[in-house]
Scaffold this motif. Structure first.
Motif, mmCIF file in Angstrom:
data_model
loop_
_atom_site.group_PDB
_atom_site.id
_atom_site.type_symbol
_atom_site.label_atom_id
_atom_site.label_comp_id
_atom_site.label_asym_id
_atom_site.label_seq_id
_atom_site.Cartn_x
_atom_site.Cartn_y
_atom_site.Cartn_z
ATOM 1 N N ALA A 68 28.904 40.419 48.412
ATOM 2 C CA ALA A 68 29.004 40.085 49.835
ATOM 3 C C ALA A 68 30.458 39.830 50.223
ATOM 4 N N LYS A 69 31.216 39.153 49.350
ATOM 5 C CA LYS A 69 32.630 38.877 49.615
ATOM 6 C C LYS A 69 33.423 40.181 49.687
ATOM 7 N N LYS A 70 33.141 41.115 48.757
ATOM 8 C CA LYS A 70 33.837 42.406 48.764
ATOM 9 C C LYS A 70 33.504 43.198 50.027
ATOM 10 N N LYS A 71 32.229 43.170 50.407
ATOM 11 C CA LYS A 71 31.824 43.891 51.625
ATOM 12 C C LYS A 71 32.491 43.297 52.853
ATOM 13 N N ALA A 72 32.613 41.977 52.911
ATOM 14 C CA ALA A 72 33.269 41.325 54.045
ATOM 15 C C ALA A 72 34.742 41.708 54.086
ATOM 16 N N GLU A 73 35.401 41.698 52.933
ATOM 17 C CA GLU A 73 36.813 42.093 52.876
ATOM 18 C C GLU A 73 36.972 43.547 53.297
ATOM 19 N N LEU A 74 36.068 44.397 52.863
ATOM 20 C CA LEU A 74 36.121 45.817 53.213
ATOM 21 C C LEU A 74 35.896 45.998 54.712
ATOM 22 N N SER A 83 39.055 44.933 56.511
ATOM 23 C CA SER A 83 40.125 45.933 56.387
ATOM 24 C C SER A 83 39.811 47.173 57.236
ATOM 25 N N GLU A 84 38.540 47.549 57.328
ATOM 26 C CA GLU A 84 38.154 48.689 58.168
ATOM 27 C C GLU A 84 38.364 48.356 59.641
ATOM 28 N N ALA A 85 38.055 47.128 60.014
ATOM 29 C CA ALA A 85 38.253 46.707 61.405
ATOM 30 C C ALA A 85 39.736 46.703 61.752
ATOM 31 N N GLU A 86 40.565 46.222 60.832
ATOM 32 C CA GLU A 86 42.008 46.227 61.067
ATOM 33 C C GLU A 86 42.527 47.658 61.190
ATOM 34 N N ALA A 87 42.021 48.540 60.307
ATOM 35 C CA ALA A 87 42.442 49.943 60.361
ATOM 36 C C ALA A 87 41.985 50.573 61.665
ATOM 37 N N ALA A 88 40.809 50.252 62.122
ATOM 38 C CA ALA A 88 40.302 50.802 63.385
ATOM 39 C C ALA A 88 41.111 50.254 64.550
ATOM 40 N N ALA A 89 41.477 48.963 64.487
ATOM 41 C CA ALA A 89 42.279 48.357 65.552
ATOM 42 C C ALA A 89 43.654 49.004 65.593
ATOM 43 N N GLU A 90 44.256 49.234 64.442
ATOM 44 C CA GLU A 90 45.555 49.896 64.396
ATOM 45 C C GLU A 90 45.426 51.322 64.903
ATOM 46 N N GLY A 91 44.336 51.957 64.545
ATOM 47 C CA GLY A 91 44.119 53.339 64.991
ATOM 48 C C GLY A 91 43.909 53.431 66.491
ATOM 49 N N THR A 92 43.244 52.479 67.113
ATOM 50 C CA THR A 92 43.028 52.499 68.565
ATOM 51 C C THR A 92 44.301 52.149 69.302
ATOM 52 N N GLU A 93 45.133 51.279 68.730
ATOM 53 C CA GLU A 93 46.408 50.969 69.354
ATOM 54 C C GLU A 93 47.334 52.176 69.280
ATOM 55 N N GLU A 94 47.289 52.912 68.195
ATOM 56 C CA GLU A 94 48.125 54.093 68.047
ATOM 57 C C GLU A 94 47.610 55.220 68.930
ATOM 58 N N ALA A 95 46.345 55.296 69.112
ATOM 59 C CA ALA A 95 45.769 56.390 69.895
ATOM 60 C C ALA A 95 46.237 56.352 71.350
ATOM 61 N N PRO A 96 46.232 55.197 72.068
ATOM 62 C CA PRO A 96 46.752 55.207 73.441
ATOM 63 C C PRO A 96 48.258 55.485 73.470
#
Length: 181
Positions: A148-154, A157-170
Motif C-alpha cells: 500500500a505504501k509503494k502504491k501510494a508513493e507511485l 509520483s504519477e500525480a506529480e508527473a501529470a501535474a508537470e505535464g499539464t503545466e508544460e502542455a499549456p
C-alpha cells in the motif's frame, strides 16, 4: 525346544514394521516361526500395536521368553501384568475375581494415562498451528502495508508527473500560438 517371543522385521529401508512371533530361539530372525501373535508399527505416533492377548498370555505361561523389546510391548499391553496376577492366584495370594478386578483397574488407569498424553499432543499441535496462522497473518499484514505504501508513493509520483505535464502542455501551446503569429 527353547521358544522366544520376538520381533520379525518387515518393511523397507528406514520404514520398518514388525511382526510379533513365537519362534525357536535357534531360528533366524526373519525365518521360520511357530505362531504370529501380533504386529508392531513404530512409525505412527503413538506406536501401533496389534496383539492377540490370549495367545501372548498362553505362550508366556508355557515358558516362552520374550526379548527385551517384546517384553516392553507385552508390559505396555498388560500381558505381563495379567501373568503376574495369575501366578498370584496359583500361589493362593488372592482369588481369581480379585485378580481380574485388579487387572481391570490397572487397564482403566493405563488407558486414561494414554488418553491424556494423546490430548496433550493434540492440544500442542493445535496451539502450534494457531501460532503459525497468527505469524502468517502478521507477515501478510506487514506485506500489505508495504504494498500500500509503494502504491501510494507511485500514485503521488504519477500525480506529480501529470501535474508537470499539464503545466508544460499549456506553455507549449502558448509557444506554438506565438510562433504561428
Amino acid at each position: 525346544m527353547a521358544t522366544k517371543i520376538r520381533l520379525q522385521r518387515h518393511g523397507r529401508k528406514n520404514y520398518a514394521f514388525y511382526q510379533i512371533v513365537v519362534a525357536d530361539s535357534r531360528a533366524p530372525r526373519d525365518g521360520k516361526f511357530i505362531e504370529r501373535i501380533g504386529s508392531y508399527n513404530p512409525n505412527t505416533n503413538p506406536a501401533t500395536i496389534d496383539l492377540n492377548f490370549e495367545r501372548a498370555l498362553y505362550w508366556l505361561q508355557v515358558g516362552a521368553q520374550p526379548t527385551d523389546t517384546t517384553r516392553n510391548i507385552l508390559s505396555r499391553e498388560g500381558v505381563c501384568m495379567k501373568k503376574h496376577l495369575l501366578e498370584g492366584v496359583k500361589k493362593g495370594a488372592f482369588d481369581e475375581a480379585t485378580a481380574e478386578s485388579k487387572f481391570q483397574a490397572w487397564l482403566k488407569d493405563k488407558q486414561a494415562s494414554v488418553q491424556t498424553i494423546k490430548e496433550k499432543e493434540s492440544a500442542a499441535a493445535q496451539a502450534a498451528a494457531k501460532a503459525r496462522l497468527e505469524a502468517e497473518k502478521e507477515a501478510n499484514k506487514a506485506k500489505a502495508e508495504q504494498v500500500a505504501k509503494k502504491k501510494a508513493e507511485l500514485a503521488v509520483s504519477e500525480a506529480e508527473a501529470a501535474a508537470e505535464g499539464t503545466e508544460e502542455a499549456p506553455a507549449v501551446a502558448e509557444e506554438t500560438t506565438e510562433s504561428a503569429e
